[in-house]
Design an enzyme around this catalytic site. Sequence first.
Site, PDB file in Angstrom:
ATOM      1  CE  LYS A  29      -4.062  -2.045   0.393  1.00  0.00           C
ATOM      2  NZ  LYS A  29      -5.125  -1.916  -0.637  1.00  0.00           N
ATOM      3  NE  ARG A  30       2.381   4.977  -3.849  1.00  0.00           N
ATOM      4  CZ  ARG A  30       2.770   5.853  -4.793  1.00  0.00           C
ATOM      5  NH1 ARG A  30       3.255   5.422  -5.934  1.00  0.00           N
ATOM      6  NH2 ARG A  30       2.666   7.138  -4.598  1.00  0.00           N
ATOM      7  CB  ALA A  66       1.897   6.738  -0.845  1.00  0.00           C
ATOM      8  CG  LEU A  68      -5.659   9.911   4.578  1.00  0.00           C
ATOM      9  CD1 LEU A  68      -5.708   9.591   6.056  1.00  0.00           C
ATOM     10  CD2 LEU A  68      -6.490  11.164   4.275  1.00  0.00           C
ATOM     11  CG  LEU A  70      -6.678   8.941  -0.282  1.00  0.00           C
ATOM     12  CD1 LEU A  70      -6.500   9.244  -1.759  1.00  0.00           C
ATOM     13  CD2 LEU A  70      -7.071  10.201   0.471  1.00  0.00           C
ATOM     14  N   GLY A 113       0.514  12.711   3.889  1.00  0.00           N
ATOM     15  CA  GLY A 113       0.800  12.341   5.276  1.00  0.00           C
ATOM     16  C   GLY A 113       2.201  11.816   5.482  1.00  0.00           C
ATOM     17  CD  GLU A 116      -0.037  16.061   6.955  1.00  0.00           C
ATOM     18  OE1 GLU A 116      -0.693  17.089   7.191  1.00  0.00           O
ATOM     19  OE2 GLU A 116      -0.558  14.926   6.834  1.00  0.00           O
ATOM     20  CD  GLU A 136      -2.385  16.527   1.295  1.00  0.00           C
ATOM     21  OE1 GLU A 136      -1.887  15.727   2.103  1.00  0.00           O
ATOM     22  OE2 GLU A 136      -1.696  17.178   0.472  1.00  0.00           O
ATOM     23  NE  ARG A 139      -4.869  12.040  -5.073  1.00  0.00           N
ATOM     24  CZ  ARG A 139      -3.666  11.667  -4.651  1.00  0.00           C
ATOM     25  NH1 ARG A 139      -3.426  11.587  -3.370  1.00  0.00           N
ATOM     26  NH2 ARG A 139      -2.712  11.395  -5.514  1.00  0.00           N
ATOM     27  N   GLY A 144      -4.126  17.353   7.098  1.00  0.00           N
ATOM     28  CA  GLY A 144      -4.687  17.189   8.436  1.00  0.00           C
ATOM     29  C   GLY A 144      -3.733  16.605   9.447  1.00  0.00           C
TER      30      GLY A 144
END
Length: 264
Positions: A29-30, A66, A68, A70, A113, A116, A136, A139, A144
Amino acid sequence: MSDSESDKDIVLYDLDGEVAVITLNRPEKRNAVSDRVIKALAAAVDRAQEEAKAAVICGNGKHFCAGLDLAEHVKRSPIEGVHHSRSWHAVFDRIEAGKIPFFSALHGAVVGGGLELAAATHIRVADATTFFALPEGTRGIFVGGGASVRVGRLCGVARMTDMMLTGRTVSAEQGEHWNLCQYVVGEGEAKAFAIDLARKAAQNAEMSNYSIIHALPRVGDMSRADGLFLESFVASMAASSPEAEERLNAFLNKSAARLSHPGK
């Protein structure tokens, strides 16, 4: 979350001497950050604070992170989204303002993220495959996990605005120029390089490391006069520790290593 994923550790922890190595382990899932990843990361960070003198965060597979997950994010109500964001803040705050310095070893995608998370660490080492992005805006969402505070202060609001509005990707070399990372190394070399830096930091006086990671960000938020006043008190406290006295005497007695030109 798949059944196969639930049966494995998605955040790995290893204590290498005085350095804790925390590895995101969701390569298929990277290394996207799910709710379960955040909880596991929080546990690993807390463990590192108790067992180690410095820590490194890295990722398995082709990418650091990669961002959050989603698939989980689209299902949240507004209030659930607030609580989710605050849970990220809590973990990343413990990294940035904990007991020990954190280093990140970056490669591949350091996106959303993932950036972040990297921005919450104190030293960021990127290999040549690294690219940074904050997609973001494309998207339909907003950062956040603390980027509006941390990333904006690292690279500047104008550059962060560009990344979010246009979906621009930034190379490792450009990222170093923008202060998104402090080191750029060859492909596959970031983890070993970051661990080596963490080992060096682990040899520092504990009070010095704590002062560096806590005082410097606060001074940056203060007026000039307040910053200088705080500096005086922190300098006095650090210098009064028994370890500081021992190290200063070693330097005066010429038993401590001297600094040299980086090119020699």
